[in-house]
Write an enzyme that holds these catalytic residues in place. Structure first.
Site, short mmCIF file in Angstrom:
data_model
loop_
_atom_site.label_atom_id
_atom_site.label_comp_id
_atom_site.label_asym_id
_atom_site.label_seq_id
_atom_site.Cartn_x
_atom_site.Cartn_y
_atom_site.Cartn_z
N CYS A 88 -14.77 1.24 20.52
CA CYS A 88 -15.68 0.22 20.27
C CYS A 88 -17.03 0.07 20.31
CB CYS A 88 -15.08 -1.40 20.36
SG CYS A 88 -13.31 -1.50 19.76
N CYS A 130 -6.52 -3.37 3.23
CA CYS A 130 -6.68 -1.96 3.45
C CYS A 130 -7.18 -1.47 2.09
CB CYS A 130 -5.45 -1.83 3.68
SG CYS A 130 -5.36 0.39 3.70
N HIS A 132 1.22 -4.31 5.81
CA HIS A 132 -0.47 -4.28 6.56
C HIS A 132 -1.36 -4.78 5.70
CE1 HIS A 132 -0.16 -0.15 4.31
NE2 HIS A 132 -1.82 -0.55 4.35
N GLU A 133 -1.36 -4.91 4.59
CA GLU A 133 -2.30 -5.98 3.82
C GLU A 133 -2.34 -7.68 3.19
OE1 GLU A 133 -4.24 -2.82 0.58
OE2 GLU A 133 -2.54 -4.05 -0.16
N CYS A 166 -13.44 -1.16 23.77
CA CYS A 166 -13.35 -0.05 24.97
C CYS A 166 -14.49 1.11 24.11
CB CYS A 166 -11.98 -0.02 24.07
SG CYS A 166 -12.26 0.77 21.93
N CYS A 178 0.65 -1.10 0.14
CA CYS A 178 -0.02 -0.20 0.60
C CYS A 178 0.74 1.00 -0.06
CB CYS A 178 -0.80 0.04 1.12
SG CYS A 178 -1.92 1.51 1.39
N HIS A 179 0.24 2.34 -0.15
CA HIS A 179 0.69 3.98 -0.13
C HIS A 179 1.60 3.91 1.13
CE1 HIS A 179 2.62 7.09 -3.46
NE2 HIS A 179 2.82 7.18 -1.80
N THR A 180 0.65 3.23 2.01
CA THR A 180 0.84 3.99 3.49
C THR A 180 2.54 3.21 3.15
OG1 THR A 180 -1.15 3.97 3.93
CG2 THR A 180 0.61 4.23 5.87
N CYS A 195 -10.52 1.66 16.67
CA CYS A 195 -10.57 0.39 18.22
C CYS A 195 -10.15 1.18 19.25
CB CYS A 195 -9.84 -0.87 18.06
SG CYS A 195 -9.84 -1.58 19.63
N ARG A 235 -4.13 1.17 20.23
CA ARG A 235 -3.21 2.07 20.09
C ARG A 235 -2.36 2.52 19.87
NH1 ARG A 235 -0.81 4.44 16.42
NH2 ARG A 235 -1.85 6.15 15.53
N ARG A 287 -1.83 -1.90 -7.26
CA ARG A 287 -1.79 -2.95 -6.42
C ARG A 287 -0.63 -4.46 -6.97
NH1 ARG A 287 -2.24 0.39 -3.23
NH2 ARG A 287 -3.78 -0.04 -1.19
N CYS A 329 -11.14 -4.44 19.39
CA CYS A 329 -11.86 -5.14 20.56
C CYS A 329 -12.97 -5.54 21.11
CB CYS A 329 -11.42 -4.96 21.81
SG CYS A 329 -11.93 -3.02 22.36
P1 NAD Z 1 -1.02 5.00 -5.13
O1 NAD Z 1 -0.22 5.81 -5.02
O2 NAD Z 1 -1.38 3.76 -5.78
O3 NAD Z 1 -1.99 6.44 -6.01
C1 NAD Z 1 -2.13 7.28 -5.32
C2 NAD Z 1 -3.00 8.33 -6.82
O4 NAD Z 1 -2.33 9.79 -6.65
C3 NAD Z 1 -1.84 8.00 -8.11
O5 NAD Z 1 -2.43 8.03 -9.12
C4 NAD Z 1 -1.15 9.97 -8.48
O6 NAD Z 1 -1.03 9.48 -9.85
C5 NAD Z 1 -2.61 9.92 -7.62
N1 NAD Z 1 -2.14 11.86 -7.22
C6 NAD Z 1 -0.82 12.37 -6.38
N2 NAD Z 1 -0.79 13.59 -6.72
C7 NAD Z 1 -1.80 14.12 -7.03
C8 NAD Z 1 -2.18 15.79 -7.37
N3 NAD Z 1 -1.34 16.75 -6.97
N4 NAD Z 1 -3.04 15.00 -8.01
C9 NAD Z 1 -4.20 14.55 -8.55
N5 NAD Z 1 -3.35 13.41 -8.34
C10 NAD Z 1 -2.21 13.22 -7.67
O7 NAD Z 1 -2.00 5.02 -3.56
P2 NAD Z 1 -2.39 4.36 -2.49
O8 NAD Z 1 -2.17 2.66 -2.55
O9 NAD Z 1 -4.14 4.24 -3.53
O10 NAD Z 1 -3.35 5.55 -1.08
C11 NAD Z 1 -3.63 6.78 -1.79
C12 NAD Z 1 -2.99 7.69 -0.06
O11 NAD Z 1 -4.05 6.51 1.03
C13 NAD Z 1 -2.06 7.57 0.57
O12 NAD Z 1 -2.00 8.80 1.07
C14 NAD Z 1 -2.27 6.12 1.66
O13 NAD Z 1 -1.11 5.97 2.44
C15 NAD Z 1 -4.06 6.34 2.00
N6 NAD Z 1 -4.43 5.83 2.47
C16 NAD Z 1 -5.45 6.04 3.74
C17 NAD Z 1 -6.17 4.56 3.78
C18 NAD Z 1 -6.92 5.11 5.06
O14 NAD Z 1 -7.44 3.93 6.60
N7 NAD Z 1 -6.83 6.19 4.99
C19 NAD Z 1 -5.72 3.09 3.80
C20 NAD Z 1 -4.96 3.74 2.37
C21 NAD Z 1 -4.60 4.10 2.25
N1 AHE Z 2 1.28 7.68 11.16
C1 AHE Z 2 0.58 9.11 10.36
C2 AHE Z 2 -0.55 8.48 10.16
C3 AHE Z 2 -0.88 7.46 9.52
C4 AHE Z 2 -2.50 6.61 8.67
O1 AHE Z 2 -3.26 7.80 9.76
N2 AHE Z 2 -2.94 5.87 8.78
C5 AHE Z 2 -4.15 5.39 8.57
C6 AHE Z 2 -4.31 4.10 8.18
S1 AHE Z 2 -3.76 3.85 6.35
C7 AHE Z 2 -3.57 2.72 5.80
O2 AHE Z 2 -3.40 2.69 4.83
C8 AHE Z 2 -5.60 5.43 10.12
O3 AHE Z 2 -5.56 4.19 10.64
N3 AHE Z 2 -5.00 6.06 10.92
C9 AHE Z 2 -5.71 5.85 12.08
C10 AHE Z 2 -4.75 5.81 13.22
O4 AHE Z 2 -4.72 5.11 14.06
O5 AHE Z 2 -3.40 5.41 13.72
C11 AHE Z 2 0.95 9.57 11.89
O6 AHE Z 2 0.30 10.75 10.98
O7 AHE Z 2 1.13 9.99 12.85
ZN ZN Z 3 -2.81 0.70 3.07
ZN ZN Z 4 -11.71 -1.82 20.87
#
Ligand code: NAD
Ligand code: AHE
Ligand code: ZN
Ligand code: ZN
Length: 377
Positions: free
Chosen positions: A103, A174, A67-68, A100, A45-47, A111, A115, A372, A97
């Protein structure tokens, strides 16, 4: 066998910004309320890249990312009752859980139980189960799926249908669930609503398929990589805008999107992690009711801003993790829905690599030609 350390291969990241190195690691047996899993497949994942590159304020090294993950329970520690040896499981970076404050609230999937230690890369007793060359190696997001065997807490793992192919269910851990859940659980998209998706990676494409499922009106995708147009359309987008190429001189992306939607989006989603994009997304929402949902994670030190007037005039800024999904309650149903053909998963896989070529997945991500990569452990 239960009770003994296991020696296996894992991709270790020794320091911020470094490539992963395939190392022989020792994986200690699971303690009480812990589960040792033989990881079969993991997505990248990008994360994982975000933390590897040093942008994550919580990032620490040396660490085993990933994490996937999907795999099979190898052994369980004392007092584990929710899974048993041989179960096919999906790892959950957002645990559940059930007891908490979070939850029990019914208001969130976050949760609180583990954390703090999860954020430090440790198990709940503040130690690691991984060692390499005699040194402890940190866990990541409570999962560390880039190891052939990993130890997770019992609230971070869920049993799913063993007939489901694990090279696909890993992506439910994920990417696919995060985007789909944001669209179908977090947003309340009604038929005909206009939806904006910023960033068409795995997360954005999953939002698109969720929005299409909800019979959204326009689904307008914004990405700076033209190759993503075809991908976006395949998952149900109606329009694609590349702000790096499609704007007239003096025109802003917010103006273009507002015009295309007769006033702005009912719902839109940041799937990039760029704070400038997050601002554009908020400001492209419809006055009075538009909601902008932040999914992307932003680098340490980055902050979002906008004129408060944007909120005074009724736009709502919010975010979510793991698509608002409560993993242990909902994942078995999500896997079943996948088995029943209710949404795409296989289509996200653009590359497959064995563990020893995992760095290629990061190169592909940078080249923009990957949705992916799935790693066969
Ligand atoms: P990815 O790299 O596969 O996709 C990102 C896309 O965004 C690409 O297609 C890229 O060209 C585009 N992009 C980048 N900069 C841009 C801009 N300025 N304007 C328009 N498009 C732009 O990544 P992904 O795996 O799909 O993850 C996307 C984001 O979500 C990442 O920041 C990742 O860390 C985050 N994420 C968050 C959660 C969550 O639970 N909140 C879960 C998974 C991933
Ligand atoms: N640790 C970072 C933030 C990273 C983050 O926000 N992670 C998401 C999942 S991304 C999955 O690809 C998340 O679950 N956030 C809620 C949590 O509790 O972490 C930071 O900025 O400190
Ligand atoms: Zn992820
Ligand atoms: Zn919980």
């Amino acid at each position: 066998t239960a009770g003994n350390p296991i020696t296996c291969k894992a991709a270790v990241c020794w320091g911020s910004g470094e490539d992963l190195k395939i190392e022989t690691v020792q994986v200690a047996p699971p303690k009480a309320h812990e589960v040792r899993v033989k990881v079969e497949y993991t997505g990248v994942c990008h994360t994982d890249e975000f933390t590897r590159s040093g942008q994550d304020p919580e990032g620490d090294f040396p660490v085993i990312f990933g994490h996937e993950g999907a795999g099979i329970v190898e052994s369980v520690g004392k007092d584990v009752v929710n899974v048993k040896v041989g179960d096919h499981v999906v790892l959950l970076y957002t645990p559940e859980c059930g007891e908490c404050k979070f939850c029990k609230s019914g208001k969130t999937n976050l949760c609180g139980k583990i954390r703090d230690t999860q954020g430090k890369g440790l198990m709940p007793d503040e130690t690691s189960r991984f060692t390499c060359k005699g040194k402890p190696i940190l866990h990541y997001m409570g999962c560390s799926s880039f190891s052939q065997y990993t130890v997770v807490t019992d609230i971070s793992v869920v049993t799913v249908n063993p007939k489901a192919p694990m090279d696909k269910t890993c992506l439910l851990g994920c990417g696919v669930t995060t985007g789909l859940g944001a669209a179908v659980n977090v947003a309340k998209i009604e038929p005909g609503d206009n939806v904006g998706v910023f960033g068409a990676g795995c997360i954005g494409l999953s939002v698109i398929q969720g929005a299409a499922q909800k019979k959204a009106g326009k689904i307008i995708v914004v990405d700076i990589n033209d190759d993503k147009k075809e991908w976006a359309m395949k998952f149900g987008a109606t329009d694609f805008v590349n702000p790096a190429k499609d704007l007239k001189p003096g025109e802003s992306i917010v103006e273009v999107l507002t015009k295309m939607t007769d006033g702005g989006f009912d719902w839109d989603f940041d799937c990039t992690g760029s704070v400038q994009v997050m601002r554009n997304a908020l400001e492209s929402c419809h006055k009075g009711w538009g909601q902008s949902i932040v999914i992307g994670v932003a680098a340490a030190g980055k902050e979002i801003s906008t004129r408060p007037f944007q909120l005074v005039t009724g736009r709502i800024w919010r975010g979510c993790a793991f698509g608002g999904v409560k993993g242990r309650s909902q994942m078995p149903g999500i896997v079943q829905d996948y088995m029943d053909g209710k949404f795409k998963v296989d289509e996200f896989i653009t590359q497959r690599y064995p563990l020893d070529q995992i760095n290629k997945a990061f190169v592909d991500m940078h080249n923009g030609n990957s949705i992916r990569a799935v790693i066969n452990m």
